[in-house]
Scaffold this active site. Sequence first.
Site, short mmCIF file in Angstrom:
data_model
loop_
_atom_site.label_atom_id
_atom_site.label_comp_id
_atom_site.label_asym_id
_atom_site.label_seq_id
_atom_site.Cartn_x
_atom_site.Cartn_y
_atom_site.Cartn_z
N LYS A 191 37.99 44.91 17.67
CA LYS A 191 39.03 44.22 18.44
C LYS A 191 39.40 42.91 17.77
CE LYS A 191 39.77 42.96 23.36
NZ LYS A 191 39.14 42.99 24.71
N SER A 205 41.59 45.32 28.33
CA SER A 205 42.38 44.72 27.28
C SER A 205 42.10 45.29 25.90
CB SER A 205 42.13 43.22 27.25
OG SER A 205 40.77 42.95 26.93
N SER A 236 37.24 45.57 30.30
CA SER A 236 38.10 45.81 29.15
C SER A 236 37.58 46.79 28.11
CB SER A 236 38.43 44.49 28.45
OG SER A 236 39.43 43.84 29.17
N1 GLN Z 1 41.53 43.05 33.23
C1 GLN Z 1 40.55 42.04 33.40
C2 GLN Z 1 41.18 40.70 33.16
O1 GLN Z 1 42.32 40.68 32.91
C3 GLN Z 1 39.41 42.27 32.46
C4 GLN Z 1 39.72 41.85 31.09
C5 GLN Z 1 38.56 41.97 30.19
O2 GLN Z 1 37.56 42.61 30.50
N2 GLN Z 1 38.66 41.30 29.06
O3 GLN Z 1 40.57 39.69 33.22
#
Ligand code: GLN
Length: 487
Positions: free
Chosen positions: A79, A154, A178
């Site tokens: 990532k 994400s 995510s």
């Molecule tokens: N969707 C969640 C957020 O926006 C989790 C994101 C993540 O795990 N990085 O915070």
Amino acid sequence: MSVLLPKLATAAQLARAVLARETKPQDLLNSALGRIEAAHDLNALISLNEGAAEQAQQVENRVAAGETLPLAGVPIIVKDNINVTGTRTTCGSRILGNYVSPYTATAAQRLQDAGAVIVGKANMDEFAMGSSTESSAQGPTLNPWDKGRVPGGSSGGSAVAVAAGLTPVSLGSDTGGSVRQPAALCGVYGLKPTYGRVSRYGLVAYASSLDQIGPFARSAEDLALLMNVIAGHDPRDATSLEAPPKFAAGTPDGLRGLRVGVIRESLAGNTAGVQRTLDDTLSALKAAGASVGEVSLPELKYAIAAYYLIAMPEASSNLARYDGMVYGQRVSGSDLMESMTLTREQGFGREVQRRIMIGTYALSSGYYDAYYSKAMKVRRLLADEFNAAFGQYDVLLTPTSPFPAFRTGEKTADPLAMYAADVDTVAINLAGLPALSVPAGFEEVDGVKLPIGMQFIAPALKDELLVGLAGGLEGIGAVKMESPAGY
Ligand code: GLN
């Protein structure tokens, strides 16, 4: 000579082929680059690692010298919030558009030391804030099962990389879901380790008390392989735990007598396909000798609110460093204040700005007690409820997401709807627990087959149990690992 290996070869198979001198790291790299090129339209990557060819050569030399590297020559995508020397680490943001990492994250370094070749950096929601990989400055990543749908987020690029077979494994980060949620929406495994199990050194911080790096894979064996490499204590991360990794894919024998507790609060609001997949998973577990029950965690109804009231304040303070003075892009104004304001106004996207504002508000004097401090109390209560449930059950089970992949653009205008996509995952980060999303079924939506994931949750530091369980589920045919048409 470039050997195009069978598309779905696992990391374990590739490493064995390299160690047996049946193929070379360079050939694996070239074949991964070919697949990345062919799948260009998915927008899964932000950049390629220009140092990859040199790394492949080094791995070849080490193998020739007799080193038995566990990930010999395995191409991998990480990532874009994980630093790798010499690569751009943009976090999907304009503000870091030109930032080149001067150092390598511990997890990435351990991959390289084990013989993996980092091919490129995966697309992601800006600063890992999102559930759909639509907020990247580089534009959205598409779901290979249906290009009109999101891959989840994400870590959408990392999930797509593995689902579309660009590389057999990848790394993402999971702050509130995510890794698990995009794994579910793309039909692959995604593991969120116990907080502290994998070093965060070199992972760009979103919400430091919740962030964990985790792997995507297509087999339990590969999950074990990766975790044995990336987990373990790191003196450079103050929250890193002393817990040497001992991962192995289990067998169906391990399912006998396993006590599985379905979380009652996760049973509402699921699509018919998600409900059916949960039922199928439970039937398969029972047939294999597991005992299945139901458990209630009433505090879960506050999980989304508590999560965002903790993640956003942490983000507001973590992101204060992007002022255009030291890192990344600067937009110059007539004085210091104006330069910083312009830099942040133009460098951050709307969702990141929204979170900095809400996070700052929740921390401000007069509101701190009502929001941040209350959310921290909920966090404690939630952790207690999980602990109590683990008095009765070895693992807990929920769907990873109440629905399969949604349409691109469907939730972008409604932040609360987007936040609600994490309803099954955020509590696990608040409690610091490990959880694995297992591809367990499909649902046909408008004539298109979409994958569905089930989430298994274990007590802290029992990450090994989850990977063992995955091997058992594979053995009884409960894991539905398929490839999208055309990949
Ligand atoms: N969707 C969640 C957020 O926006 C989790 C994101 C993540 O795990 N990085 O915070």
